[in-house]
Design a protein around this motif. Structure first.
Motif, PDB file in Angstrom:
ATOM      1  N   LEU A  31     -20.329 -27.921  12.977  1.00 22.86           N
ATOM      2  CA  LEU A  31     -20.440 -26.641  12.281  1.00 22.86           C
ATOM      3  C   LEU A  31     -21.707 -25.902  12.680  1.00 22.86           C
ATOM      4  O   LEU A  31     -21.697 -24.675  12.852  1.00 22.86           O
ATOM      5  N   ARG A  32     -22.793 -26.646  12.845  1.00 22.61           N
ATOM      6  CA  ARG A  32     -24.044 -26.007  13.280  1.00 22.61           C
ATOM      7  C   ARG A  32     -23.855 -25.345  14.637  1.00 22.61           C
ATOM      8  O   ARG A  32     -24.249 -24.191  14.856  1.00 22.61           O
ATOM      9  N   LEU A  33     -23.235 -26.068  15.568  1.00 24.27           N
ATOM     10  CA  LEU A  33     -23.011 -25.517  16.909  1.00 24.27           C
ATOM     11  C   LEU A  33     -22.055 -24.326  16.871  1.00 24.27           C
ATOM     12  O   LEU A  33     -22.274 -23.321  17.565  1.00 24.27           O
ATOM     13  N   PHE A  34     -20.992 -24.432  16.079  1.00 25.80           N
ATOM     14  CA  PHE A  34     -20.035 -23.322  15.984  1.00 25.80           C
ATOM     15  C   PHE A  34     -20.716 -22.055  15.485  1.00 25.80           C
ATOM     16  O   PHE A  34     -20.466 -20.958  15.992  1.00 25.80           O
ATOM     17  N   LEU A  35     -21.573 -22.210  14.472  1.00 25.12           N
ATOM     18  CA  LEU A  35     -22.214 -21.044  13.869  1.00 25.12           C
ATOM     19  C   LEU A  35     -23.291 -20.451  14.770  1.00 25.12           C
ATOM     20  O   LEU A  35     -23.540 -19.247  14.736  1.00 25.12           O
ATOM     21  N   VAL A  36     -23.900 -21.289  15.596  1.00 23.85           N
ATOM     22  CA  VAL A  36     -24.947 -20.805  16.500  1.00 23.85           C
ATOM     23  C   VAL A  36     -24.364 -20.210  17.774  1.00 23.85           C
ATOM     24  O   VAL A  36     -24.764 -19.127  18.222  1.00 23.85           O
ATOM     25  N   SER A  64      -9.453 -32.733  17.183  1.00 22.14           N
ATOM     26  CA  SER A  64      -9.698 -31.483  17.895  1.00 22.14           C
ATOM     27  C   SER A  64     -10.872 -30.747  17.263  1.00 22.14           C
ATOM     28  O   SER A  64     -11.310 -31.073  16.149  1.00 22.14           O
ATOM     29  N   LYS A  65     -11.353 -29.711  17.953  1.00 25.98           N
ATOM     30  CA  LYS A  65     -12.392 -28.854  17.381  1.00 25.98           C
ATOM     31  C   LYS A  65     -11.882 -28.160  16.122  1.00 25.98           C
ATOM     32  O   LYS A  65     -12.606 -28.012  15.133  1.00 25.98           O
ATOM     33  N   GLU A  66     -10.629 -27.704  16.177  1.00 26.47           N
ATOM     34  CA  GLU A  66     -10.040 -27.018  15.034  1.00 26.47           C
ATOM     35  C   GLU A  66     -10.053 -27.917  13.792  1.00 26.47           C
ATOM     36  O   GLU A  66     -10.371 -27.462  12.693  1.00 26.47           O
ATOM     37  N   GLU A  67      -9.710 -29.169  13.994  1.00 22.07           N
ATOM     38  CA  GLU A  67      -9.682 -30.102  12.861  1.00 22.07           C
ATOM     39  C   GLU A  67     -11.065 -30.262  12.245  1.00 22.07           C
ATOM     40  O   GLU A  67     -11.206 -30.343  11.018  1.00 22.07           O
ATOM     41  N   ILE A  68     -12.086 -30.295  13.098  1.00 19.81           N
ATOM     42  CA  ILE A  68     -13.454 -30.431  12.570  1.00 19.81           C
ATOM     43  C   ILE A  68     -13.827 -29.206  11.742  1.00 19.81           C
ATOM     44  O   ILE A  68     -14.338 -29.322  10.616  1.00 19.81           O
ATOM     45  N   ALA A  69     -13.575 -28.020  12.288  1.00 23.46           N
ATOM     46  CA  ALA A  69     -13.946 -26.793  11.574  1.00 23.46           C
ATOM     47  C   ALA A  69     -13.210 -26.678  10.245  1.00 23.46           C
ATOM     48  O   ALA A  69     -13.806 -26.360   9.204  1.00 23.46           O
ATOM     49  N   LEU A  70     -11.927 -26.966  10.253  1.00 25.33           N
ATOM     50  CA  LEU A  70     -11.130 -26.823   9.040  1.00 25.33           C
ATOM     51  C   LEU A  70     -11.435 -27.911   8.012  1.00 25.33           C
ATOM     52  O   LEU A  70     -11.183 -27.723   6.815  1.00 25.33           O
ATOM     53  N   SER A  71     -11.987 -29.035   8.474  1.00 26.63           N
ATOM     54  CA  SER A  71     -12.309 -30.118   7.539  1.00 26.63           C
ATOM     55  C   SER A  71     -13.385 -29.697   6.543  1.00 26.63           C
ATOM     56  O   SER A  71     -13.509 -30.294   5.468  1.00 26.63           O
ATOM     57  N   ALA A  72     -14.150 -28.665   6.889  1.00 28.69           N
ATOM     58  CA  ALA A  72     -15.202 -28.198   5.987  1.00 28.69           C
ATOM     59  C   ALA A  72     -14.621 -27.624   4.699  1.00 28.69           C
ATOM     60  O   ALA A  72     -15.320 -27.530   3.688  1.00 28.69           O
ATOM     61  N   LYS A  73     -13.326 -27.252   4.733  1.00 31.88           N
ATOM     62  CA  LYS A  73     -12.687 -26.684   3.540  1.00 31.88           C
ATOM     63  C   LYS A  73     -11.554 -27.580   3.042  1.00 31.88           C
ATOM     64  O   LYS A  73     -10.665 -27.134   2.324  1.00 31.88           O
ATOM     65  N   ALA A  74     -11.613 -28.843   3.411  1.00 31.43           N
ATOM     66  CA  ALA A  74     -10.528 -29.760   3.069  1.00 31.43           C
ATOM     67  C   ALA A  74     -10.375 -29.955   1.563  1.00 31.43           C
ATOM     68  O   ALA A  74      -9.284 -30.270   1.073  1.00 31.43           O
ATOM     69  N   ALA A 117     -16.417 -19.716   6.276  1.00 33.37           N
ATOM     70  CA  ALA A 117     -15.261 -18.880   5.936  1.00 33.37           C
ATOM     71  C   ALA A 117     -15.140 -17.709   6.903  1.00 33.37           C
ATOM     72  O   ALA A 117     -14.030 -17.368   7.356  1.00 33.37           O
ATOM     73  N   ARG A 118     -16.264 -17.090   7.234  1.00 41.30           N
ATOM     74  CA  ARG A 118     -16.241 -15.966   8.180  1.00 41.30           C
ATOM     75  C   ARG A 118     -15.872 -16.430   9.584  1.00 41.30           C
ATOM     76  O   ARG A 118     -15.160 -15.725  10.316  1.00 41.30           O
ATOM     77  N   LEU A 119     -16.352 -17.616   9.965  1.00 42.94           N
ATOM     78  CA  LEU A 119     -16.013 -18.172  11.265  1.00 42.94           C
ATOM     79  C   LEU A 119     -14.499 -18.378  11.376  1.00 42.94           C
ATOM     80  O   LEU A 119     -13.876 -17.993  12.380  1.00 42.94           O
ATOM     81  N   ILE A 120     -13.912 -18.979  10.351  1.00 40.58           N
ATOM     82  CA  ILE A 120     -12.472 -19.236  10.363  1.00 40.58           C
ATOM     83  C   ILE A 120     -11.698 -17.923  10.397  1.00 40.58           C
ATOM     84  O   ILE A 120     -10.731 -17.770  11.149  1.00 40.58           O
ATOM     85  N   HIS A 121     -12.138 -16.966   9.605  1.00 42.93           N
ATOM     86  CA  HIS A 121     -11.453 -15.674   9.538  1.00 42.93           C
ATOM     87  C   HIS A 121     -11.497 -14.935  10.868  1.00 42.93           C
ATOM     88  O   HIS A 121     -10.548 -14.225  11.225  1.00 42.93           O
ATOM     89  N   ALA A 122     -12.590 -15.108  11.617  1.00 39.69           N
ATOM     90  CA  ALA A 122     -12.780 -14.372  12.866  1.00 39.69           C
ATOM     91  C   ALA A 122     -12.206 -15.084  14.089  1.00 39.69           C
ATOM     92  O   ALA A 122     -12.212 -14.526  15.183  1.00 39.69           O
ATOM     93  N   THR A 123     -11.710 -16.313  13.920  1.00 37.72           N
ATOM     94  CA  THR A 123     -11.227 -17.110  15.057  1.00 37.72           C
ATOM     95  C   THR A 123      -9.719 -17.315  14.929  1.00 37.72           C
ATOM     96  O   THR A 123      -9.265 -18.034  14.037  1.00 37.72           O
ATOM     97  N   PRO A 124      -8.926 -16.681  15.792  1.00 38.80           N
ATOM     98  CA  PRO A 124      -7.462 -16.750  15.662  1.00 38.80           C
ATOM     99  C   PRO A 124      -6.907 -18.167  15.572  1.00 38.80           C
ATOM    100  O   PRO A 124      -6.038 -18.440  14.734  1.00 38.80           O
ATOM    101  N   SER A 125      -7.413 -19.080  16.387  1.00 38.88           N
ATOM    102  CA  SER A 125      -6.871 -20.441  16.369  1.00 38.88           C
ATOM    103  C   SER A 125      -7.181 -21.149  15.056  1.00 38.88           C
ATOM    104  O   SER A 125      -6.413 -21.999  14.598  1.00 38.88           O
ATOM    105  N   LEU A 126      -8.281 -20.788  14.433  1.00 39.69           N
ATOM    106  CA  LEU A 126      -8.626 -21.391  13.141  1.00 39.69           C
ATOM    107  C   LEU A 126      -7.857 -20.730  12.002  1.00 39.69           C
ATOM    108  O   LEU A 126      -7.458 -21.397  11.045  1.00 39.69           O
ATOM    109  N   ARG A 127      -7.622 -19.444  12.115  1.00 37.40           N
ATOM    110  CA  ARG A 127      -6.867 -18.747  11.069  1.00 37.40           C
ATOM    111  C   ARG A 127      -5.454 -19.310  10.971  1.00 37.40           C
ATOM    112  O   ARG A 127      -4.904 -19.463   9.880  1.00 37.40           O
TER     113      ARG A 127
END
Length: 200
Positions: A31-36, A64-74, A117-127
């Motif tokens: 998450l730190r890397l994604f946000l930076v 996957s990367k997607e799984e890591i990002a989405l796990s923050a809102k599991a 939340a903003r990262l997920i909203h702005a990234t089509p594969s995460l949305r």
């Protein structure tokens, strides 16, 4: 014999704790890397290096990367369900979900939670992957409403209200993320009021 069992339990506990620590470290560094750097710019190898694990170890925890990002809102479905379960059981189904969502909207989000939340909203594969979260919310919400009212788990009214509430939740979340500074509580109240007018 008892001593052997105790050592076995201690060993299991230590393994579970190490797994939890590794899981948390991978998630936090990703998450730190994604946000930076932005989601698309970060690779699994980047995450593994930052978390000080091998790529193989990382893939034992996340596929996957997607799984890591989405796990923050599991835990989000359970957060919604808990808010509904905290409401008085004599409220109507619609009042129960509206008031629960207003209760949640009044809680200030953490800076990291808002950034994710903003990262997920702005990234089509995460949305796209984030939609599964709403399906889980709808299922658990319907069950929780039924429990609150002492109704069967597949009660139609509970399922309809849960589905409607999730639609409003999606709209409110999108509005909140695209209109910084505006309160999600206000939009939520407006949406539920519009629903009642349409139903009346």
């Amino acid at each position: 014999m008892q001593e052997v069992q105790n050592k076995h339990f201690e060993s299991d506990g230590l393994r579970a704790r190490k797994r939890s620590e590794t899981h948390g470290r991978i998630q936090a560094e990703a998450l730190r890397l994604f946000l930076v750097s932005g989601f698309d710019s970060v690779t699994l190898d980047d995450i593994a290096e930052a978390a000080e694990v091998s790529r193989r170890t990382l893939l034992n925890y996340f596929g996957s990367k997607e799984e890591i990002a989405l796990s923050a809102k599991a835990d989000f479905p359970q957060v919604i369900a808990d808010a509904v379960a905290a409401r008085p059981a004599d409220e109507s189904l619609l009042d129960m979900v509206e008031n629960a969502m207003i209760d949640l909207a009044r809680r200030p989000p953490s800076p990291e939670g808002l950034a994710v939340a903003r990262l997920i909203h702005a990234t089509p594969s995460l949305r796209a992957g984030d939609q599964a979260k709403y399906e889980a919310v709808e299922r658990l919400l319907a069950q929780t409403l039924a429990n609150q009212k002492g109704l069967p788990p597949d009660d139609v009214a509970c399922r309809v209200v849960a589905g409607t509430a999730v639609s409003i939740l999606k709209l409110a979340t999108d509005h909140w993320l695209t209109h910084p500074g505006e309160s999600p509580e206000i939009f939520g109240r407006q949406a539920f009021a519009a629903l009642r007018r349409a139903a009346g």
